[in-house]
Design a protein around this motif. Structure first.
Motif, short mmCIF file in Angstrom:
data_model
loop_
_atom_site.label_atom_id
_atom_site.label_comp_id
_atom_site.label_asym_id
_atom_site.label_seq_id
_atom_site.Cartn_x
_atom_site.Cartn_y
_atom_site.Cartn_z
N GLN A 80 1.10 -1.43 -0.20
CA GLN A 80 0.20 0.04 0.03
C GLN A 80 0.93 1.78 0.05
O GLN A 80 1.93 0.99 0.41
CB GLN A 80 -0.46 -0.10 1.10
N ASP A 81 0.59 2.73 -0.38
CA ASP A 81 1.19 3.65 -0.04
C ASP A 81 0.03 4.56 -0.80
O ASP A 81 -1.17 4.18 -0.97
CB ASP A 81 2.00 3.83 -2.11
N LYS A 82 0.56 5.79 0.23
CA LYS A 82 -0.52 6.90 0.06
C LYS A 82 0.18 8.10 -0.01
O LYS A 82 1.39 8.08 -0.08
CB LYS A 82 -0.34 7.61 1.91
N ILE A 83 -0.42 8.68 -0.72
CA ILE A 83 -0.02 10.16 -1.68
C ILE A 83 -0.99 11.04 -1.86
O ILE A 83 -2.19 10.71 -1.76
CB ILE A 83 -0.02 9.43 -3.91
N GLU A 84 -0.49 12.16 -1.16
CA GLU A 84 -0.91 13.88 -0.73
C GLU A 84 -0.52 14.91 -2.38
O GLU A 84 0.90 14.55 -2.15
CB GLU A 84 -0.97 13.34 0.50
#
Length: 196
Positions: free
Chosen positions: A8-12
C-alpha cells in the motif's frame, strides 16, 4: 494452505489524498479430489461400496492466485467537508465444511459433494461519499455504493433420468448485484477515550 501479501502507498498533493493498494492471495487445498463422471451410479447412488472408494479417479487440487486492487481517494471541498471515493476487489473463502464435504445417507447414496477447487467468490465494490462537519460537533456522512459478486458458492442439484443419482454439488454459479445508499449522523464523545 492460505497466504496473502499486501502492498500500500499513500499519496498526498494539495489536500488530495489517495491510498493505492494491491493484495496478492494464494490458496492451495493440499490434497486430491474426485474426478468422477457427474452421473456415475457406482459413486453417487446407493450402489456405492465403501471398500471400492480407491478405484475412483482423483487428481491433485490446483492452487489459485488472485490479485485484488484497492483504491481510496479523498478530497476536501471546504474546511468542513470532503468528497471521497473507494474501489476494491475482495475475495471470500467458502467454509471448509462446504469445500471438503462428502455426505452420504445410511444406504451409501451421496447427498452432498463439495469441491475444494472452486474459484473464490469475488466482490468488486465502488463507493462515492460526502462527509460534512456540522457545528464542529456532528459528522454527516452520505454515501452511495455498488457491489457485484461473481463466483458465489451455491448448491446445484444433479438428478439422473431414472432418479438413482440425486445429490447436491457445491458450485460457483451464483451472481449478485447490490446497490445502496446510506446517511449517517454521528457525534464523538470523550477526550481520552472516544466513541460515537
Amino acid at each position: 494452505f492460505r497466504g496473502s501479501m499486501y502492498v500500500q502507498d499513500k499519496i498526498e498533493y494539495k489536500g488530495f489524498i489517495s491510498t493505492v493498494g494491491l493484495l496478492a492471495s494464494y490458496v492451495y487445498p493440499n490434497g486430491n479430489w474426485y474426478t468422477v463422471d457427474a452421473y456415475s451410479r457406482d459413486f453417487f447412488s446407493s450402489a456405492f461400496n465403501v471398500g471400492n472408494e480407491d478405484i475412483f479417479k482423483s487428481k491433485s487440487a490446483k492452487s489459485q492466485w488472485f490479485l485484488s486492487p484497492r483504491l481510496g481517494v479523498s478530497h476536501p471541498i471546504t474546511v468542513n467537508s470532503k468528497l471521497y471515493f473507494n474501489y476494491g476487489h475482495y475475495r471470500q473463502m467458502p467454509t471448509s465444511e462446504s469445500l471438503y464435504r462428502v455426505q452420504r445417507t445410511a444406504t451409501n447414496k451421496l447427498d452432498y459433494l463439495g469441491d475444494p477447487t472452486l474459484p473464490l467468490a469475488r466482490t468488486v465494490a465502488y463507493e462515492l461519499g460526502y462527509d460534512h462537519s456540522l457545528f464542529d460537533t456532528y459528522l454527516l456522512q452520505v454515501s452511495a455504493y455498488y457491489k457485484n459478486i461473481d463466483n458465489q458458492e451455491d448448491w446445484t442439484r444433479y438428478i439422473s433420468t431414472d432418479g438413482k443419482v440425486n445429490y447436491l454439488q457445491l458450485t460457483a454459479n451464483s451472481y449478485e448485484d447490490i446497490r445502496g445508499f446510506e446517511i449517517n449522523i454521528s457525534k464523538m464523545y470523550g477526550a481520552w477515550v472516544t466513541g460515537n
